[in-house]
Design a protein around this motif. Sequence first.
Motif, short mmCIF file in Angstrom:
data_model
loop_
_atom_site.label_atom_id
_atom_site.label_comp_id
_atom_site.label_asym_id
_atom_site.label_seq_id
_atom_site.Cartn_x
_atom_site.Cartn_y
_atom_site.Cartn_z
N PHE A 1 -21.30 -10.59 -0.32
CA PHE A 1 -20.39 -10.78 -1.44
C PHE A 1 -19.14 -9.91 -1.23
O PHE A 1 -19.24 -8.77 -0.80
CB PHE A 1 -21.06 -10.41 -2.76
N VAL B 1 -21.87 -16.69 -8.10
CA VAL B 1 -23.15 -16.59 -7.40
C VAL B 1 -24.24 -17.30 -8.20
O VAL B 1 -24.12 -17.52 -9.40
CB VAL B 1 -23.55 -15.12 -7.16
N TRP C 1 -17.13 -7.73 -2.48
CA TRP C 1 -16.86 -6.70 -3.48
C TRP C 1 -15.49 -6.07 -3.29
O TRP C 1 -14.83 -5.68 -4.28
CB TRP C 1 -17.93 -5.61 -3.41
N TYR D 1 -23.83 -17.04 -2.77
CA TYR D 1 -22.63 -17.70 -3.26
C TYR D 1 -22.94 -19.12 -3.74
O TYR D 1 -23.73 -19.85 -3.11
CB TYR D 1 -21.59 -17.83 -2.14
N ALA E 1 -17.04 -18.61 -1.90
CA ALA E 1 -16.50 -17.71 -0.88
C ALA E 1 -15.15 -18.19 -0.38
O ALA E 1 -14.22 -17.38 -0.20
CB ALA E 1 -17.49 -17.60 0.29
N TRP F 1 -29.46 -10.31 -1.97
CA TRP F 1 -28.51 -11.26 -1.40
C TRP F 1 -29.13 -12.08 -0.28
O TRP F 1 -29.84 -11.57 0.57
CB TRP F 1 -27.29 -10.52 -0.87
#
Length: 214
Positions: free
Chosen positions: A129, A66, A131, A76, A81, A123
């Motif tokens: 994201f 990131v 996770w 990102y 991603a 974000w």
Amino acid sequence: MQRTSFRGFFRIGLVLSAAAMASVVPGTAASAAVPADVAHGVPAGARTPSARGCAIVYFDLGETLVHTAADSGIGYLPGAAAYLRALRERHIEVGLITNVPSSWGATDAERAAALKKEVDGAWKGPVPFAWQDFGDRILTPRTEAERKPASVLWKRARAAAHGCRLVFEGETAQETYVAASLGYVAYRVGRPFLPAYLPVRVVECLAHGSRERV
């Protein structure tokens, strides 16, 4: 804590030296099997590489997966991603080895929860994201003395690998050097004219190698 301070914690990353890059080639010293003692919440000896082998790819977070923009928004990095998705599709586990203040919690889980809150709160972008890909493999300093580039976090991850090959990807030479010295295949991201991340096909070869050594 203040966003400007938070951004500073993200600026520590991982980098690959030429010697570490050579370790991707089978048969080199750095590509030797990585010993491990404890699986992810599984008693020692209960987890072994699958028929296709296994590899675990650990990342630094800031400026590796990131980016923190000038307005303190987080999103990102280009290709991150898609890279995580490609690893997920191949059933390759991923983890984070990242510095956050040790005061963020008494356990990895508490500090990870605080990290998620910070990142999600700032974000930017249509895709959140991932996770869920990281599970309990988010390792953070328990004390300020454990902050990278101290070797503690990489050693903790190695102890939990249980026979899987270990990869570390980040943006600073110092941290990738430490990872490579501990037996990781280390890759420095963000360099011109090189892949943004260690190619997935290389990670698959490393996983296959873990099976060959069982």
